[in-house]
Write an enzyme that holds these catalytic residues in place. Sequence first.
Site, PDB file in Angstrom:
ATOM      1  CB  SER A 136      -0.955   0.012   1.202  1.00 56.42           C
ATOM      2  OG  SER A 136      -2.089  -0.784   0.938  1.00 56.42           O
ATOM      3  CE  LYS A 195      -4.700   1.972  -0.570  1.00 53.37           C
ATOM      4  NZ  LYS A 195      -4.049   0.711  -0.170  1.00 53.37           N
ATOM      5  CB  SER A 252      -4.275   1.997   3.917  1.00 50.53           C
ATOM      6  OG  SER A 252      -3.545   1.493   2.825  1.00 50.53           O
TER       7      SER A 252
END
Length: 386
Positions: free
Chosen positions: A62, A65, A122
């Site tokens: 993640s 992101k 997230s």
Amino acid sequence: MRKTVILFTVLLLLFQLQPVAAEEASNDLALAEAASSAILIERDTGEILYEKNAHEQLPPASMTKMMTLILIMEAIDDQKITLDETVRVSEHAASMGGSQIFLEAGEEMSVEDLLKGVAIASGNDASVALAERIAGSEAAFVTMMNKKAKDLGLENTRFQNPTGLPAPEHFSTGYDMAIIAKDLLKHEEITKYTSLYEDYLRKGTEDEFWLVNTNKLVKFYDGVDGLKTGYTSEAKYCLAATAKKDNMRVIAVAMGAESPKKRNQAVTQMLDYAFSQYETDLLYERNQPVTKISMIKADKDQVDVVTEDTVSILLKKGQKKSGIETSIKINQDLQLPLDKGSKVGLLEVRKDGEILSETALLIDEPLKQAGIWKLFKHSLKELVKK
């Protein structure tokens, strides 16, 4: 435009600066041993203070992101989207697994709340919902992500989605993640969200949702205000963290740790090292006017030229003073019209003839082609001078 290229050179009596080589900075340091890959950089200069397997291609989970957030913030800056507008969530976005804020297909949520869902919790569903709003589809947004990576000069990064969910040929490196974090921090307002330890969505409704930051260091390490965690079974535990003390902001990236505790320990070691050994001296703020330019056929007599980013020099604590040379170079081949924020030159910082940093210079107002009356008055003024 006048043919002057170098508008001025200023000698500043500042602290002695020796560029910090990655190899030198890494010698004899036992930092981030719990991570398979790690890197520590100073944010303004981009100097590497420590690295370990920093160019090894690994799944970023993640931390992906951060690139998603860059494109979101750019869209807000360009007024393609606004924080208070609502986005309708597609079935595809709502179907995202992994970390999520449990969006329902057809639900409408503000850009700002979706942004919180990405930055704090997230949320994969929030990431895809915003990606579809900005680019029209997730695939088109991924194309934008990879183009931005290329624009940043990243050679070991390829994205297949805006979330970091496992996918073939979705990879990056600690170094590339640090550069992405550095670029994201140009949008200083992002830390308004990434620094929040907790918040709520749909507050006051029966569907109220409690957001808790996946980056626990924002609560437990003084100065940490971002940026992004990551975990998949393949990537293990990852974190790109940033912290600021006094004038210095650093970025620490750890990838491939076996547990959240070991990941946080690796990052904490790097942050402690940075703040105990280094400091920065700020030369220019972001968006600080440094000169003006004029163009004969422009609709304005002159406009301010400002720095795209903060400009600093990195110092080892206790270094002696010496001279640093800065110079401004304006492009000779500028063509009208120029939008606000157009790059028009570079600010160079040198030490003993060696370039330490280059920062883009931008115009802070648009320049358009002058009308006939403006051109006539200018020609008349030049004629009178002769």
